[in-house]
Design a protein around this motif. Structure first.
Motif, mmCIF file in Angstrom:
data_model
loop_
_atom_site.group_PDB
_atom_site.id
_atom_site.type_symbol
_atom_site.label_atom_id
_atom_site.label_comp_id
_atom_site.label_asym_id
_atom_site.label_seq_id
_atom_site.Cartn_x
_atom_site.Cartn_y
_atom_site.Cartn_z
ATOM 1 N N LEU A 75 4.981 -2.891 2.365
ATOM 2 C CA LEU A 75 5.049 -1.513 2.843
ATOM 3 C C LEU A 75 5.115 -0.597 1.631
ATOM 4 O O LEU A 75 6.001 -0.760 0.785
ATOM 5 C CB LEU A 75 6.288 -1.295 3.704
ATOM 6 C CG LEU A 75 6.459 -2.175 4.933
ATOM 7 C CD1 LEU A 75 7.783 -1.846 5.603
ATOM 8 C CD2 LEU A 75 5.314 -1.965 5.896
ATOM 9 N N GLU A 76 4.199 0.306 1.524
ATOM 10 C CA GLU A 76 4.275 1.293 0.459
ATOM 11 C C GLU A 76 4.557 2.635 1.087
ATOM 12 O O GLU A 76 3.695 3.208 1.754
ATOM 13 C CB GLU A 76 2.980 1.316 -0.347
ATOM 14 C CG GLU A 76 2.944 0.164 -1.330
ATOM 15 C CD GLU A 76 1.572 -0.070 -1.903
ATOM 16 O OE1 GLU A 76 1.482 -0.243 -3.130
ATOM 17 O OE2 GLU A 76 0.586 -0.078 -1.157
ATOM 18 N N ALA A 77 5.783 3.084 0.918
ATOM 19 C CA ALA A 77 6.224 4.296 1.604
ATOM 20 C C ALA A 77 6.337 5.449 0.615
ATOM 21 O O ALA A 77 6.792 5.270 -0.511
ATOM 22 C CB ALA A 77 7.567 4.064 2.271
ATOM 23 N N GLY A 135 -2.258 2.994 7.523
ATOM 24 C CA GLY A 135 -1.055 3.721 7.195
ATOM 25 C C GLY A 135 -0.704 4.695 8.297
ATOM 26 O O GLY A 135 -1.507 4.958 9.189
ATOM 27 N N GLN A 156 7.991 6.991 -4.426
ATOM 28 C CA GLN A 156 7.216 5.986 -3.717
ATOM 29 C C GLN A 156 7.997 4.685 -3.749
ATOM 30 O O GLN A 156 8.526 4.283 -4.789
ATOM 31 C CB GLN A 156 5.858 5.792 -4.387
ATOM 32 C CG GLN A 156 4.956 4.916 -3.557
ATOM 33 C CD GLN A 156 3.545 4.891 -4.081
ATOM 34 O OE1 GLN A 156 3.291 5.224 -5.237
ATOM 35 N NE2 GLN A 156 2.615 4.501 -3.234
ATOM 36 N N ARG A 172 8.122 0.559 -2.756
ATOM 37 C CA ARG A 172 7.302 -0.604 -2.398
ATOM 38 C C ARG A 172 8.242 -1.660 -1.816
ATOM 39 O O ARG A 172 9.181 -2.109 -2.495
ATOM 40 C CB ARG A 172 6.587 -1.133 -3.638
ATOM 41 C CG ARG A 172 5.593 -2.213 -3.340
ATOM 42 C CD ARG A 172 4.814 -2.596 -4.592
ATOM 43 N NE ARG A 172 3.834 -3.629 -4.301
ATOM 44 C CZ ARG A 172 4.126 -4.924 -4.272
ATOM 45 N NH1 ARG A 172 5.347 -5.318 -4.533
ATOM 46 N NH2 ARG A 172 3.178 -5.810 -3.972
ATOM 47 N N LEU A 228 10.497 0.464 12.595
ATOM 48 C CA LEU A 228 10.895 1.230 11.413
ATOM 49 C C LEU A 228 11.836 2.349 11.825
ATOM 50 O O LEU A 228 11.641 2.983 12.865
ATOM 51 C CB LEU A 228 9.655 1.819 10.734
ATOM 52 C CG LEU A 228 8.765 0.812 10.001
ATOM 53 C CD1 LEU A 228 7.506 1.497 9.513
ATOM 54 C CD2 LEU A 228 9.509 0.165 8.828
ATOM 55 N N ILE A 279 14.669 4.289 4.475
ATOM 56 C CA ILE A 279 13.810 3.627 5.468
ATOM 57 C C ILE A 279 14.418 2.268 5.756
ATOM 58 O O ILE A 279 14.887 1.580 4.851
ATOM 59 C CB ILE A 279 12.376 3.468 4.947
ATOM 60 C CG1 ILE A 279 11.656 4.811 5.062
ATOM 61 C CG2 ILE A 279 11.624 2.407 5.725
ATOM 62 C CD1 ILE A 279 10.189 4.715 4.865
ATOM 63 N N VAL A 305 3.759 5.676 5.410
ATOM 64 C CA VAL A 305 3.820 4.264 5.039
ATOM 65 C C VAL A 305 2.433 3.660 5.111
ATOM 66 O O VAL A 305 1.703 3.875 6.082
ATOM 67 C CB VAL A 305 4.771 3.494 5.971
ATOM 68 C CG1 VAL A 305 4.650 2.005 5.730
ATOM 69 C CG2 VAL A 305 6.199 3.923 5.755
#
Lengths: 443, 374
Positions: free
Chosen positions: A195-197, A145, A96, A98, A118, A206, A129
């Motif tokens: 952005l939490e991917a 998301g 994950q 951030r 993106l 990314i 995301v």
């Protein structure tokens, strides 16, 4: 030829001539710079629009408009993921990430639009995301998301659920002061888009940009396709100069000489020239050009060819003939004939110089006339489809009702350049008229 | 005594007959020449407007697709086998082709078009129609004519008379402040009327909304005649001002230069030396010999009125002949295009003919026999 040099020196005494020459010099310099800085093929490619311009706002006024008016309008802000420090957290089967995108927003006006571009490279499974907007006063607004494709564009401004939630379009709602009422005010300060991917592949990355589009942009502003108008304004210069110059030189000289030849020889020669002119006069120039433009091709060089071809036997011949006919009977021509001057000599040295004084103003204004003719065709929608020109910009502006939408800059900047070209040549020409025209000076 | 008198009378009578015969011959020659001119001009237009026959190919494709569509959409033919349906389509196409005479080669038909155009049988429009719904080209053109004549007539007459008058005044006061300012302002004419039009629209319709940005009359049109006229006047202000601005200074400048050159001729100097009044010199020695160029440009200007200006009418959304022609070209409506050019051609030929006669009358130095080879 020394007469011409003396005349040129004398031109310096006329302020309008100097101003005209300065304008022309400026335009020529601008053309040279443009042709070198933005090569032809590149200009055509850029003007076709598309992806080149995705970081530009659409319909943004030039920056100087902001300086003139109250100021504080938003400029375009781009925050790139590459410039941020990511925090990673590994878990089984992926990680994950951030990504805090930080925006220092110090403008008094709201942005015109907000987009997040993106790029996800090297993924077998599309990453997910989640986006959160953090305001300077610490509020957190969830933007939802989504899965990210290889090239993705998140139009935050067009998020309708968000708009309903905030009570304003997102790019206003996200940046306004919390309780500023119906007239929203900007809350200045440091914003964050977090952005939490969730990424499922080890090597995958990314990348991307957050764009807060401004209300103003650059020297010339942008059009409805996000294209920088500066490109068209710059490239319009060499196109206009070349078109005007070639057309003016091509038509006037031939017309005048042919008129004089017809008057002098008379008889069959005159009759043929007159008939050709009359046929040509029946075919009106602009409608023919419009017809050719609509039915065949709108290539600017084809138009130039037709302008010159139709211009040779233009209505001007009639006017010149009316002026030359009495001269043919003048005593000094008889004298020239008596000393045995040849036909060519009489035409070129005796008849043409006699009406040149009247023609010089017309000749000189002819260059801008053709510059404006090209612009007229473009305004009618018959401009060269690939070439950026001033008329093309005016045409786009008119098609998008720029005046109605108060986008005055879109009309004014090409118009000023057109006017500048027109004035430059005309001022120089009119001064030349007074210098090279002894008859005028003596009266 | 008496025989001498009779002799003189006989010779003058003979001279008159000879002059008349010569004039008649000249007139006939000019008329034939002009007729041929119009013929060639109109034929060229027909060729261009039909793209040398390529418009017919486009039309053929259109006819075929329309016929196919019609047969396919008609429930009566649903049960027919495809072969019969195809032959039905072919028959429809054949009928339409014969009706429009598309089976003849274009060259043949182009002469037919030419004949019809020359006898002013302007035919029927293909796509366009007049506001009252009529399809013939004549009524479409006649409907648009008053708008063009009103706008361009007002502006051009104003420009012509103001500029000739101002030029006469200025040529008398050569070098004065007024003269200098006209010279200084003349370069402003480099820009055409529509260009000033855009600025006028910007200032007076959007920044300070006092005048309508375009059109000929407000919508819906006012009921009473007076209000209607006033509304048209209000709509005319900006286009007329635009044309006036773009042409007035250059016209004054050119006429002034023209008069100045003629006022330094030897015979004018002589008249001055004789002590004639400036007014008399102006009228007899400057205006008279310069009359033929003045008349030429006046008549050519009048002719220009009939055609209107495509771009000015587009910018101001003026429903005249210019915008008609533009629409016709956009619709590829060849009969309308050819119709407007034919009328224009006839008017121009008429003017040229009148000019030839006028030159002889106005300026004895230009002999009418010249055209026939002196």
């Amino acid at each position: 030829m020394t007469g011409w040099r003396k005349g040129l020196l004398e031109l310096r005494k006329y302020p309008s001539a100097v101003a005209g020459m300065l304008i022309i010099a400026f335009l020529v310099a601008l053309s040279v710079y443009t042709v070198i800085a933005i090569p032809y093929t590149q200009a055509l490619d850029l003007w076709r629009g598309g992806d080149h311009w995705r970081l530009h706002p659409s319909n943004a006024a030039p920056a100087w408009v902001d300086t003139i008016t109250r100021g504080g309008q938003a400029r375009t802000t781009v925050v790139s993921i590459a410039d941020t420090s990511m925090e990673q957290e590994l878990f089984e089967g992926g990680r994950q990430v951030r990504i805090p995108l930080e925006i220092d927003y110090g403008y008094r006006g709201f942005p015109s639009e907000m987009n997040l571009f993106l790029r996800a490279r090297g993924h077998d499974r599309e990453p997910f995301v989640r986006m959160t907007w953090v305001t300077p006063d610490g509020r957190e607004i969830a933007l939802g998301g989504r899965r990210i494709a290889r090239e993705d564009r998140v139009s935050i401004s067009q998020n309708l659920t968000l708009e309903r939630r905030l009570g304003h379009v997102p790019h206003i709602g996200l940046l306004k002061q919390p309780d500023s009422g119906p007239e929203p005010q900007v809350l200045q300060g440091r914003y964050q888009l977090v952005l939490e991917a969730v990424i499922f592949d080890d090597e995958a990355t990314i990348d991307g940009d957050l764009v807060l589009y401004g209300q103003v942009h650059g020297i010339a502003g942008t059009d409805h396709q996000r294209r920088d108008l500066l490109l068209a304004l710059l490239w319009g210069t060499p196109v206009a100069l070349a078109f005007g110059l070639i057309a003016a030189v091509g038509t006037t000289i031939t017309t005048l000489v042919i008129a004089a030849v017809g008057v002098w020889f008379g008889g069959l020669v005159d009759a043929v020239i007159q008939r050709l002119t009359e046929i040509n006069m029946i075919l009106p120039l602009l409608p023919i050009l419009v017809m050719v433009g609509t039915l065949y091709s709108t290539s600017i060089w084809l138009m130039l060819g037709i302008v010159v071809a139709l211009g040779i036997f233009s209505a001007g011949i009639k006017m010149y003939r009316a002026m030359l006919l009495p001269i043919r009977e003048a005593a000094y021509i008889e004298a020239a004939r008596a000393y045995g001057a040849s036909d060519t000599r009489i035409i070129l040295r005796y008849m043409i110089p006699r009406i040149l004084p009247v023609l010089i103003p017309t000749f000189v204004t002819l260059i801008p006339t053709f510059v404006f003719l090209e612009a007229s065709l473009a305004v009618l929608g018959l401009g060269d489809p690939v070439l950026p020109t001033w008329g093309k910009v005016l045409n786009d502006a008119q098609a998008q009702s720029a005046l109605y939408n108060e986008q005055y800059y879109w009309v004014i900047s090409p118009a000023i350049l057109l006017m500048l070209t027109g004035l430059g040549f005309a001022m120089l020409g009119f001064a030349m008229d007074r210098v090279f025209n002894p008859r005028l000076r003596s009266v | 005594m008496s025989t001498l008198g009779q002799n003189v009378e006989a010779t003058t009578k003979g001279a008159l007959v000879r002059d008349l015969r010569r004039l008649g011959g000249f007139t006939a020659r000019r008329l034939i020449a002009l007729f041929l001119t119009v013929l060639v001009g109109v034929y060229l237009t027909i060729l261009i407007a039909n793209m040398g026959g390529r418009v017919d190919d486009l039309r053929l494709v259109q006819i075929r697709s329309e016929a196919a569509e019609m047969v396919r959409a008609d429930p009566a033919f649903f049960d027919l086998p495809s072969q019969e349906r195809n032959s039905l389509i072919e028959r429809q196409v054949q009928l339409e082709v014969e009706r429009l005479r598309l089976d003849q080669p274009f060259i043949l038909r182009s002469f037919n078009y030419l004949y019809q155009a020359m006898i002013l049988d302007l035919g029927r429009a293909e796509q366009m129609h007049s506001d009252s719904g009529a399809r013939d080209v004549y009524s479409i053109i006649v409907e648009r004519l008053p708008a063009t004549l009103l706008l361009f007539g007002t502006a051009n007459l104003l420009i012509f008379f103001v500029s000739v008058f101002a030029a006469l005044v200025l040529s008398r006061r050569y070098g004065s402040v007024a003269d200098r300012s006209v010279i200084a302002l003349a370069p402003s004419s480099a820009a055409p009327a529509w260009f000033y039009g855009i600025f006028l629209i910007l200032f007076f319709a959007f920044l300070a909304p006092v005048l309508p940005p375009g059109g000929m009359v407000q919508a819906p049109p006012p009921e009473s005649r007076l209000d209607y006229g006033l509304s048209v006047l209000r709509h005319m202000i900006m286009p007329v001002v635009a044309m006036f601005l773009s042409q007035i200074f250059i016209s004054i400048y050119s006429w002034r230069t023209f008069f100045l050159i003629h006022s330094s001729e030897d015979y004018v100097e002589m008249a001055r030396a004789k002590g004639l009044s400036p007014r008399m010199i102006e009228r007899r020695y400057i205006l008279r010999p310069t009359l033929s160029p003045i008349i030429t440009s006046f008549l050519l200007m009048l002719i220009g009125l009939w055609s209107g200006s495509i771009i000015l009418e587009q910018v101001f959304n003026w429903p005249g002949l210019g915008s008609l022609l533009f629409q016709a070209i956009g619709h590829r409506d060849t009969p309308v295009i050819i119709g407007s050019v034919v009328i224009f051609a006839y008017l121009l030929a008429l003017t040229v003919f009148l000019l030839d006669l006028l030159y002889g009358v106005l300026d004895p130095r230009v002999r009418i026999a010249q055209g026939g080879g002196a």
